[in-house]
Enzyme design. Structure first.
Site, mmCIF file in Angstrom:
data_model
loop_
_atom_site.group_PDB
_atom_site.id
_atom_site.type_symbol
_atom_site.label_atom_id
_atom_site.label_comp_id
_atom_site.label_asym_id
_atom_site.label_seq_id
_atom_site.Cartn_x
_atom_site.Cartn_y
_atom_site.Cartn_z
ATOM 1 N N HIS A 161 8.337 -10.416 -0.829
ATOM 2 C CA HIS A 161 8.910 -9.083 -0.674
ATOM 3 C C HIS A 161 7.762 -8.098 -0.569
ATOM 4 C CE1 HIS A 161 11.952 -5.934 -1.074
ATOM 5 N NE2 HIS A 161 10.971 -5.259 -1.644
ATOM 6 N N CYS A 162 7.740 -7.318 0.482
ATOM 7 C CA CYS A 162 6.624 -6.396 0.694
ATOM 8 C C CYS A 162 7.083 -4.975 0.386
ATOM 9 C CB CYS A 162 6.142 -6.496 2.142
ATOM 10 S SG CYS A 162 4.842 -5.332 2.510
#
Ligand code: NAG
Ligand code: ZN
Ligand code: ZN
Length: 327
Positions: A176-177
């Protein structure tokens, strides 16, 4: 020498800022939890509680804070470039194609950034659950047949993972960025790879123009052969330290921007290479991390599934669309 200390302090501060941000980037999936914990504790002494809670919520729920920060940093660097470097560079008759290259690259980069934020990473839903599970084979080492996600109550496809921030399982989960406020998965990893590449190239092109500009200034002003009179009245040849000092005092913002870019290039370039390497070898960050943990606890390791660079890349750039159509 006073100046040099100031300069070193300046650079240390810069390094800390940038590495802080880069660590935050991989936070939700990385093994650096202990480091974060220490940093968090250090911050908890200086930051007010409401701000702490806000920053914390940025990591545990979806939030546009980092997207906005990203755009602000972009804007600052380009504002500085446009207002200060551009005019001088054109006056010094540097190649105009080189001088305008950063604008082309950042346009491409912003488009890819938008794509990373907006494209669905490959969310597993009730409708596409069955199709998702058919795309990859279970290896029965990291991914087990028939296991269900305890939160979504859906079958877990091989290579997927539940993202706590987005609240859903993601096909071919990478990480997850927070910078794009989205998961990186089967359907948007191609944009993410190109996004990283274009961002690194933008930084490189900016750094090249700025370095070229500063070199021109040094050469044209004959600084290399200049001499100055020190406090005791002796005449001395200007050395490299003197030149850096002079540039720093004449163009503080430009030199600062260059320092920021160089550190960014090193960190971002490293990360870009890492992610491209994983893609070329048909691994996700999640699998790489799990495989490493697996290796340390058990002799032998899960087998790799690489089928050659071209096949691996084709799978990334033309992901299976079977499960997408039927949503
Ligand atoms: C990549 O690895 C997965 C298993 O992790 C495999 O099912 C898939 O076919 C592989 N893809 C390619 C292109 O090798
Ligand atoms: Zn789930
Ligand atoms: Zn997510």
């Amino acid at each position: 020498m006073d100046f040099l200390w100031l300069f070193l302090l300046y650079m240390t501060f810069l390094l800390l800022c940038v590495s802080g941000f880069c660590f935050l980037r991989g936070r939700s999936s990385s093994s650096l939890d202990a480091v974060f914990h220490t940093v968090e504790q250090a911050f908890s002494f200086v930051l007010p509680t409401c701000l702490q809670r806000y920053i914390d919520s940025c990591f545990h729920t979806r939030s546009v804070a980092f997207v906005v920060l990203h755009l602000i940093l972009d804007a600052l660097v380009f504002a500085e470039y446009t207002w200060e470097v551009l005019d001088y560079s054109l006056e010094l008759e540097m190649n105009w194609m080189l001088v305008f290259l950063p604008y082309t690259l950042i346009s491409v980069n912003l488009y890819l950034f938008y794509k990373c934020c907006a494209v669905d990473p490959g969310t597993v839903t009730k409708q596409n659950e069955a199709l998702c599970t058919q795309v990859y084979e279970y290896d029965d080492v990291i991914f087990h047949r028939g296991s269900k996600c305890p939160t979504c109550h859906l079958l877990k496809p091989a290579r997927s993972k539940h993202c706590g921030v987005c609240g859903s399982c993601v096909q071919r989960f990478d990480h997850h960025c927070v910078w794009v406020n989205n998961c990186i998965g089967a359907m948007n990893i191609r944009y993410f790879l190109l996004y990283l590449l274009s961002l690194t190239l933008t930084a490189v092109s900016l750094a090249v123009v700025i370095t070229g500009f500063l070199l021109q200034v040094v050469l044209l002003s004959h600084m290399m052969t200049a001499a100055y009179v020190d406090s005791e009245g002796h005449e001395e040849i200007a050395g490299i330290v003197f030149i850096i000092q002079h540039l720093f005092l004449t163009f503080p913002r430009i030199v600062f921007t260059l320092g920021f870019l160089v550190i960014l290039i090193l960190l971002l370039g490293g990360y870009t290479c890492f992610l491209w390497y994983l893609s070329i070898t048909n691994q996700t960050t999640n699998e790489w991390y799990k495989a490493r943990r697996w290796q340390s606890s058990t002799p032998g390791s899960p087998k790799g599934y690489s089928r050659g660079i071209l096949t691996n890349m084709r799978e990334i750039f033309q992901p299976h669309t079977r499960y997408r159509k039927q949503r």
